[in-house]
Design an enzyme around this catalytic site. Structure first.
Site, PDB file in Angstrom:
ATOM      1  N   GLN A 171      40.707 -23.039 -42.696  1.00  0.00           N
ATOM      2  CA  GLN A 171      40.352 -23.223 -41.297  1.00  0.00           C
ATOM      3  C   GLN A 171      38.891 -23.655 -41.188  1.00  0.00           C
ATOM      4  O   GLN A 171      38.012 -22.944 -41.681  1.00  0.00           O
ATOM      5  CB  GLN A 171      40.567 -21.888 -40.572  1.00  0.00           C
ATOM      6  CG  GLN A 171      40.156 -21.859 -39.131  1.00  0.00           C
ATOM      7  CD  GLN A 171      39.798 -20.444 -38.692  1.00  0.00           C
ATOM      8  OE1 GLN A 171      38.823 -19.848 -39.132  1.00  0.00           O
ATOM      9  NE2 GLN A 171      40.603 -19.889 -37.806  1.00  0.00           N
ATOM     10  N   GLY A 172      38.616 -24.783 -40.596  1.00  0.00           N
ATOM     11  CA  GLY A 172      37.236 -25.252 -40.422  1.00  0.00           C
ATOM     12  C   GLY A 172      36.766 -25.089 -38.996  1.00  0.00           C
ATOM     13  O   GLY A 172      36.849 -26.030 -38.203  1.00  0.00           O
ATOM     14  N   TYR A 173      36.319 -23.885 -38.654  1.00  0.00           N
ATOM     15  CA  TYR A 173      35.847 -23.618 -37.280  1.00  0.00           C
ATOM     16  C   TYR A 173      34.342 -23.370 -37.270  1.00  0.00           C
ATOM     17  O   TYR A 173      33.570 -24.143 -36.746  1.00  0.00           O
ATOM     18  CB  TYR A 173      36.542 -22.379 -36.702  1.00  0.00           C
ATOM     19  CG  TYR A 173      37.953 -22.588 -36.231  1.00  0.00           C
ATOM     20  CD1 TYR A 173      38.650 -23.760 -36.497  1.00  0.00           C
ATOM     21  CD2 TYR A 173      38.607 -21.596 -35.506  1.00  0.00           C
ATOM     22  CE1 TYR A 173      39.948 -23.937 -36.059  1.00  0.00           C
ATOM     23  CE2 TYR A 173      39.909 -21.765 -35.061  1.00  0.00           C
ATOM     24  CZ  TYR A 173      40.579 -22.927 -35.344  1.00  0.00           C
ATOM     25  OH  TYR A 173      41.865 -23.083 -34.914  1.00  0.00           O
ATOM     26  N   SER A 174      33.942 -22.203 -37.851  1.00  0.00           N
ATOM     27  CA  SER A 174      32.545 -21.759 -37.730  1.00  0.00           C
ATOM     28  C   SER A 174      31.604 -22.715 -38.438  1.00  0.00           C
ATOM     29  O   SER A 174      31.965 -23.360 -39.423  1.00  0.00           O
ATOM     30  CB  SER A 174      32.382 -20.370 -38.333  1.00  0.00           C
ATOM     31  OG  SER A 174      33.191 -19.449 -37.669  1.00  0.00           O
ATOM     32  N   GLU A 197      44.828 -14.222 -34.237  1.00  0.00           N
ATOM     33  CA  GLU A 197      44.083 -13.639 -35.341  1.00  0.00           C
ATOM     34  C   GLU A 197      43.628 -12.218 -35.060  1.00  0.00           C
ATOM     35  O   GLU A 197      43.690 -11.361 -35.935  1.00  0.00           O
ATOM     36  CB  GLU A 197      42.852 -14.510 -35.640  1.00  0.00           C
ATOM     37  CG  GLU A 197      42.053 -14.029 -36.834  1.00  0.00           C
ATOM     38  CD  GLU A 197      40.841 -14.914 -37.126  1.00  0.00           C
ATOM     39  OE1 GLU A 197      40.539 -15.094 -38.295  1.00  0.00           O
ATOM     40  OE2 GLU A 197      40.197 -15.396 -36.182  1.00  0.00           O
ATOM     41  N   SER A 239      37.452 -19.368 -45.676  1.00  0.00           N
ATOM     42  CA  SER A 239      38.148 -18.678 -46.768  1.00  0.00           C
ATOM     43  C   SER A 239      39.213 -19.600 -47.348  1.00  0.00           C
ATOM     44  O   SER A 239      39.693 -20.502 -46.660  1.00  0.00           O
ATOM     45  CB  SER A 239      38.764 -17.363 -46.279  1.00  0.00           C
ATOM     46  OG  SER A 239      39.470 -17.587 -45.101  1.00  0.00           O
TER      47      SER A 239
END
Lengths: 407, 350
Positions: free
Chosen positions: A125-128, A243, A160
């Site tokens: 997941q590429g969010y933060s 989540e 992660s």
């Protein structure tokens, strides 16, 4: 009040029990990675019997059952009781799949859902970003259209499984002039695309549970977008809801609390078991009361989901905050009852529980911060749960300039 | 599967709340505090609604309802800081007398005309020597007996036997505590004639545990009131040209109260339900519910007062009546530490 699931579910429970009895030996062993054949075989077996991806339509590779909350609960209970592997539940499975099913194109559903739930396609997941944590919508990784491709530049953090992932679902800024929540898009792309660099991020546990991911002129086909340009925030929020609660289940907390009880019976100082120390015992019982409260809260949430006759918004909102803080304290007691033995880590021969007490104590501090910090949770609870106002916004530099000009 | 209150239980709670909102305003509590009235008219009103006979069998004029119903009502009573002997007469004495087969007083108890207080200090923790019995006559003292204006008392002896004694046969002095809404007294016996009710230590403890579940629900209601008041006050009170409820410091105090309190609702329900189903863990659940609710209640009592700033400290808003009710519930029938010790014993940990 009726806490039975009804006799019509007895046969189903028996079915689950019998599956576990006859297939338990096939589950992945500790050390089998997420990309091992054992994991994939187990995953397929679970889906085939309806114990994973149960309600996902069979045309997308799922089992295709009608949603039945009680059946799902029974599966969780039986697998939990026998400590059987629940199957692979990476971020692609838990977070991306529901979104694709809701907002993806038919083509995207067909391309991605089946390999994802079968653990053949691993996602990160590429969010933060370094500058966009609690204020995620201020993210600056940008994607610009060049012909039929997006060109991506920027950096993600807290990613992660990036080092295992085949693909990433990623939030990028595509409309730099739009208000911050309306300028984001949700892209999907391969992790072996040229221009992606992964650096492991070693955390306080000593492991690299997360990574930093750098993008330099990463070129991605234009159609690999979920939703429309600028709709990415809406898409991301649909997933974040999935989540939060799952980070802190009360049943897992109760299991750990029983672990503390075992420690207190087995460990002794000067020949006296720790359990005979009234101070530690009081801390234990205090925590037990708090875990029980969360377990009954969980039953209430389950009931509300089935019967749809209670307003449990607040009861649901508090789970991440309360559950992670509680879990951290349980791990802390596990360490404290051992005294200096509780310091043991790594290859120390006096290690208890494979070093899990210190590890989880640190890891749960990470979870208190991750997935929306405790402070962000308190904002959500006070604003959405109690109806209190948002903090007044400080005008951004742009709008301050604009109003200065107007003046 | 259904975890929650039934339609009937919700309606029962609602009707009690409505009654209390109109008939037991804060002025009632203030009059009680000033010694201008006692709790008898409030209790008669609650009895007329069927609360005095809530768990008493229909054959004796009661409604024959269960502990979960009682929990729903206790929450409403706590929310209103309602005076009256619901805990002592309607729950503990009614349960014990009925279970012991001593059913004579039940009809008069259900109608509200006869109140039976609880004097269990020798069972829970004796401080002034123990009450002794010889030839059905009691001698000694009992501290912190529940209900200072009861018509009779159930006296629990340290060996688990229970005697009933008419108020006219003993010397009684009312004890002032922080909480004016729940009255307690000191009883002295000197060869006072008493009636044997039960010799079952188990029954005494079952009664105490039921009382604890009710206290937990009462504190839940009182704490909910204090949280609601804190939120409402924070949305009204302005400083620095903003309502104080828009400051994160205040919002987070309220969020912390809510996140501790909300799971207690399910906990209190389960504590009541466990008695109705006679599950093995009913006693343990009651101990945990009482101790946990005492801690959450204490936090909310303090935090809500702080959200009110200086006004919270004054008598003007009257918030302190709830603060004190929560404090009272915390100590009576066992402090949290004592109750957690019992819970550990019940689990066989010590």
């Amino acid at each position: 009040m009726d806490l039975s699931y009804g006799s019509e579910y007895d046969a189903f429970r028996e079915e689950v029990k019998s599956f576990i009895r006859s297939h338990k030996h096939k589950q992945p062993k500790p050390g089998d990675g997420i990309k091992s054949q054992a994991m994939r075989d187990w995953q397929s077996l679970l889906i085939e019997h309806g114990y994973h991806s149960r309600t996902i339509a069979s045309e997308y590779g799922g089992y295709g059952a009608e949603p039945d909350i009680i059946k799902s609960r029974i599966i969780a209970e039986e697998f939990g009781a026998e400590r059987v592997h629940r199957g692979f539940d990476g971020q692609g499975v838990t977070m991306l799949t529901p979104v694709l099913l809701e907002m993806g194109t038919e083509e995207q559903k067909r391309a991605f859902v089946e390999p994802t739930i079968k653990a053949e396609m691993i996602w990160c997941q590429g969010y933060s970003e370094p500058g966009a944590g609690s204020d995620l919508a201020s993210l600056t990784t940008k994607a610009e259209l060049d012909g039929d491709e997006w060109v991506i530049n920027g950096q993600k953090i807290w990613t992660s499984t990036a080092h295992h992932a085949d693909w990433i679902f990623c939030l990028v800024r595509t409309e730099p002039d739009a208000p911050k929540h309306l300028g984001i898009s949700f892209l999907l792309f391969r992790m072996d695309t040229p221009g992606i660099e992964i650096r492991p991020l070693v955390d306080m546990t000593g492991d690299a549970n997360f990574n930093e991911v750098f993008f330099t002129d990463v070129r991605v086909p234009k159609h690999q977008i979920v939703g429309q340009r600028g709709q990415g925030w809406q898409v991301a929020n649909a997933i974040l809801g999935h989540e939060r609660g799952s980070l802190a289940t009360p049943d897992a907390a109760m299991n750990r609390l029983h672990g503390v009880k075992r420690l207190m019976r087995e460990e002794s100082i000067n020949g006296e078991p720790i359990m005979s120390n009234p101070v530690f015992r009081d801390r234990l019982m205090k925590l037990e009361g708090r875990v029980l409260a969360m377990q009954y809260n969980d039953m209430r949430l389950l009931s509300a989901k089935i019967n749809k006759n209670q307003d449990v918004r607040l009861a649901g909102m508090i789970v991440k905050l309360t559950g992670t803080e509680l879990r951290h304290e349980i791990e802390c007691l596990g360490i404290d009852v051992m005294g200096e033995i509780g310091l043991s880590y790594g290859d120390n021969p006096h290690l208890r529980g494979h070093g899990s007490w210190q590890y989880q104590y640190m890891f749960y501090l990470g979870l208190i911060i991750g997935g929306g910090t405790s402070q962000i949770q308190k904002n959500i609870i006070s604003e959405r749960g109690l109806g209190m106002p948002k903090e007044p916004k400080i005008p951004s530099e742009k709008s301050a300039e604009k109003s200065a000009k107007e003046a | 599967m259904e975890f929650g209150l039934s339609q009937d239980q919700l309606m029962l709670g609602d009707s009690v709340r409505k009654f209390l909102a109109s008939e037991v305003p804060l002025d009632t509590v203030r009059q009680l505090a000033a010694g201008e009235s006692d709790d008898s008219s409030v209790w008669q009103g609650l009895a007329d609604m069927g609360l005095a006979g809530l768990i008493i069998p229909e054959a004796h004029g009661g409604a024959e309802l269960g502990m979960l119903d009682a929990v729903a009502i206790a929450e409403a009573l706590g929310y209103a800081a309602c005076p009256g002997p619901f805990l002592s007469t309607a729950i503990m004495s009614a349960y014990l007398l009925n279970a012991a087969g001593a059913t004579d007083p039940l009809t008069r108890m259900a109608s509200g005309e006869y109140r039976v207080g609880i004097a269990f200090s020798d069972v829970i923790g004796s401080r002034k020597g123990q009450v002794t019995e010889a030839d059905s006559k009691l001698t000694g003292q009992s501290l912190f007996a529940l209900d200072a204006t009861a018509d009779a008392y159930l006296i629990g002896l340290s060996d688990g036997r229970v005697f009933m004694i008419e108020a006219s046969e003993l010397t009684r002095s009312s004890l002032s505590t922080i909480d004016v809404t729940q009255s307690v007294c000191e009883l002295s016996f000197d060869q006072s004639p008493a009636c044997h009710v039960s010799s079952s230590s188990e029954l005494v403890w079952q009664t105490i545990h039921r009382g604890r579940a009710i206290q937990a629900a009462d504190t839940l209601g009182a704490a909910q009131y204090m949280l609601d008041q804190a939120v409402a006050y924070s949305l009204d009170r302005k400083q620095f040209n903003r309502v104080i409820g828009s400051f994160q410091a205040v919002k987070h105090m309220c969020a912390e109260m809510a996140s501790q309190l909300e799971p207690c609702r399910a906990f209190a329900w389960y504590a009541g339900h466990a008695f109705d189903e006679s599950t093995d863990e009913a006693a343990l659940t009651a101990c945990h519910a009482k101790a946990h609710m005492a801690e959450v209640g204490q936090f909310i009592a303090k935090t809500s007062t702080e959200v009110h700033g200086g006004m919270g400290f004054t008598d003007l808003v009257g918030l302190h009546y709830w603060f004190k009710r929560i404090g009272f519930n915390r100590q009576l029938l066992g402090s949290p530490e004592a109750v957690r010790h019992e819970a550990a014993e019940l689990e066989g940990l010590c």
